[in-house]
Write a protein that holds these residues in place. Structure first.
Motif, PDB file in Angstrom:
ATOM      1  N   ASP A 162      65.617  -3.083  74.441  1.00 19.55           N
ATOM      2  CA  ASP A 162      64.686  -3.372  73.357  1.00 19.55           C
ATOM      3  C   ASP A 162      63.339  -3.826  73.930  1.00 19.55           C
ATOM      4  OD1 ASP A 162      63.313  -4.250  71.119  1.00 19.55           O
ATOM      5  OD2 ASP A 162      65.052  -5.232  70.236  1.00 19.55           O
ATOM      6  N   PRO A 163      62.260  -3.067  73.655  1.00 21.05           N
ATOM      7  CA  PRO A 163      60.955  -3.432  74.225  1.00 21.05           C
ATOM      8  C   PRO A 163      60.320  -4.635  73.546  1.00 21.05           C
ATOM      9  CG  PRO A 163      60.729  -1.523  72.803  1.00 21.05           C
ATOM     10  CD  PRO A 163      62.199  -1.817  72.875  1.00 21.05           C
ATOM     11  N   GLY A 164      60.899  -5.079  72.416  1.00 19.61           N
ATOM     12  CA  GLY A 164      60.388  -6.281  71.771  1.00 19.61           C
ATOM     13  C   GLY A 164      59.319  -6.051  70.725  1.00 19.61           C
ATOM     14  N   TYR A 165      59.005  -4.796  70.415  1.00 18.99           N
ATOM     15  CA  TYR A 165      58.015  -4.489  69.391  1.00 18.99           C
ATOM     16  C   TYR A 165      58.703  -4.207  68.055  1.00 18.99           C
ATOM     17  CZ  TYR A 165      55.129  -3.624  73.547  1.00 18.99           C
ATOM     18  OH  TYR A 165      54.476  -3.738  74.744  1.00 18.99           O
ATOM     19  N   ASP A 166      57.952  -4.363  66.979  1.00 18.36           N
ATOM     20  CA  ASP A 166      58.468  -4.014  65.667  1.00 18.36           C
ATOM     21  C   ASP A 166      58.764  -2.518  65.621  1.00 18.36           C
ATOM     22  OD1 ASP A 166      58.190  -6.609  64.795  1.00 18.36           O
ATOM     23  OD2 ASP A 166      56.209  -6.278  63.895  1.00 18.36           O
ATOM     24  N   VAL A 167      59.891  -2.169  65.034  1.00 17.07           N
ATOM     25  CA  VAL A 167      60.296  -0.761  64.928  1.00 17.07           C
ATOM     26  C   VAL A 167      59.596  -0.114  63.744  1.00 17.07           C
ATOM     27  CG1 VAL A 167      62.232   0.792  64.493  1.00 17.07           C
ATOM     28  CG2 VAL A 167      62.509  -1.143  66.051  1.00 17.07           C
ATOM     29  N   SER A 168      58.976   1.037  63.984  1.00 19.30           N
ATOM     30  CA  SER A 168      58.301   1.776  62.926  1.00 19.30           C
ATOM     31  C   SER A 168      59.289   2.640  62.145  1.00 19.30           C
ATOM     32  CB  SER A 168      57.203   2.665  63.522  1.00 19.30           C
ATOM     33  OG  SER A 168      56.352   1.928  64.368  1.00 19.30           O
ATOM     34  N   VAL A 169      60.133   3.368  62.887  1.00 22.51           N
ATOM     35  CA  VAL A 169      61.131   4.243  62.278  1.00 22.51           C
ATOM     36  C   VAL A 169      62.420   4.117  63.078  1.00 22.51           C
ATOM     37  CG1 VAL A 169      61.729   6.599  61.589  1.00 22.51           C
ATOM     38  CG2 VAL A 169      59.339   5.893  61.590  1.00 22.51           C
ATOM     39  N   GLY A 170      63.531   4.021  62.379  1.00 25.38           N
ATOM     40  CA  GLY A 170      64.831   4.013  63.033  1.00 25.38           C
ATOM     41  C   GLY A 170      65.594   5.280  62.710  1.00 25.38           C
ATOM     42  N   VAL A 171      66.300   5.804  63.699  1.00 22.15           N
ATOM     43  CA  VAL A 171      67.116   7.006  63.513  1.00 22.15           C
ATOM     44  C   VAL A 171      68.525   6.698  63.999  1.00 22.15           C
ATOM     45  CG1 VAL A 171      67.442   9.448  64.102  1.00 22.15           C
ATOM     46  CG2 VAL A 171      65.124   8.519  63.858  1.00 22.15           C
ATOM     47  N   ARG A 172      69.498   6.978  63.151  1.00 22.57           N
ATOM     48  CA  ARG A 172      70.907   6.832  63.521  1.00 22.57           C
ATOM     49  C   ARG A 172      71.569   8.191  63.330  1.00 22.57           C
ATOM     50  NH1 ARG A 172      74.945   2.619  63.506  1.00 22.57           N
ATOM     51  NH2 ARG A 172      77.011   3.480  63.091  1.00 22.57           N
ATOM     52  N   CYS A 173      72.054   8.766  64.424  1.00 20.52           N
ATOM     53  CA  CYS A 173      72.670  10.093  64.360  1.00 20.52           C
ATOM     54  C   CYS A 173      73.513  10.285  65.618  1.00 20.52           C
ATOM     55  CB  CYS A 173      71.612  11.194  64.255  1.00 20.52           C
ATOM     56  SG  CYS A 173      70.546  11.347  65.718  1.00 20.52           S
ATOM     57  N   SER A 174      74.187  11.395  65.699  1.00 18.88           N
ATOM     58  CA  SER A 174      74.915  11.702  66.928  1.00 18.88           C
ATOM     59  C   SER A 174      73.947  12.278  67.961  1.00 18.88           C
ATOM     60  CB  SER A 174      76.048  12.693  66.657  1.00 18.88           C
ATOM     61  OG  SER A 174      75.526  13.967  66.328  1.00 18.88           O
ATOM     62  N   LEU A 175      74.253  12.047  69.212  1.00 17.89           N
ATOM     63  CA  LEU A 175      73.476  12.629  70.302  1.00 17.89           C
ATOM     64  C   LEU A 175      73.538  14.143  70.236  1.00 17.89           C
ATOM     65  CD1 LEU A 175      71.891  12.505  72.969  1.00 17.89           C
ATOM     66  CD2 LEU A 175      74.071  12.135  74.142  1.00 17.89           C
TER      67      LEU A 175
END
Length: 236
Positions: A162-175
């Protein structure tokens, strides 16, 4: 150089240089604009540093690349002879995506996928502020499940912590699903609907997300019907 074929055929002479393990993939990286040793390693993570150095020396001796040294900065630049291999590599990639079948689990590598994605960002399409994409791969091992892409000021970083910045968009999916999208096997809408993926964040950013990336040229290559693939012919 590989073992000689002892044939006058120009295909044989070319392959004496090009058919050694990793050589064509190294040329792929150089043709994509990678110039530094450590970046070449990131594009070829399973190639040992010793072998990479050896292959670079071979290509230099063969006149396909130049090694430019400016102080502590060392760059590897293709010569006209090396650059002339671009259509060969592009045709190989088109043939591979058209005729070679499904990916095996061992072919899926989140670090390599995100490295390729990070160098194909359309920075004119990304918001002009620090933009952070978090990715959660549901089918990856725990150590490889969480990743971040940090895009800022015309540059991008791939992070496995985690780079410690606020997340703009999150994606949850299979590789596998994101890899298939990147290869052009499916479209983004299919990934979201048929592949059981989810996104989080402001709606305008979630909608714009796929436009932030330019997929490789082979993603647009037409596929052949599944029963015409070469997989069966390649099976043991």
């Amino acid at each position: 150089m590989g073992a000689p074929y002892y044939q006058f055929c120009p295909v044989a002479k070319a392959m004496e240089l090009l058919d050694e393990r990793w050589t064509m993939l190294l040329l792929r990286e150089l043709l994509l604009g990678t110039e530094h040793f450590n970046e070449l390693r990131r594009g070829l993570p399973r190639m040992s540093p010793t072998l990479l150095s050896h292959r670079l020396d071979q290509l230099q001796r063969a006149g396909l690349l130049e090694r430019l040294v400016e102080g502590s900065d060392v760059r590897y630049i293709l010569t006209p002879a090396g650059a002339e291999l671009r259509p060969v590599v592009e045709q190989l990639s088109a043939w591979g995506v058209r005729w070679i079948g499904e990916l095996g689990d061992a072919d899926l590598d989140p670090k390599l996928l995100l490295w390729d994605m990070h160098r194909n960002i359309d920075h004119t399409a990304v918001p002009p502020v620090r933009t952070v994409i978090s990715l959660h791969f549901t089918d990856a091992t725990p150590a490889q499940r969480r990743w971040w892409l940090v895009i800022h000021d015309g540059d991008a970083d791939v992070c496995d912590a985690d780079p410690g910045y606020d997340v703009s968009v999150g994606v949850r999916c299979s590789l596998r699903a994101l890899t298939r999208f990147w290869r052009g096997d499916i479209e983004w809408t299919t990934l979201l609907v048929a592949e059981d993926a989810t996104t989080t964040g402001p709606s305008h950013l979630r909608r714009a997300l796929p436009s932030w990336f330019t997929r490789p040229g082979y993603a647009a290559v037409p596929r052949v019907p599944a029963d015409g693939l070469a997989t069966a012919a390649l099976a043991p």
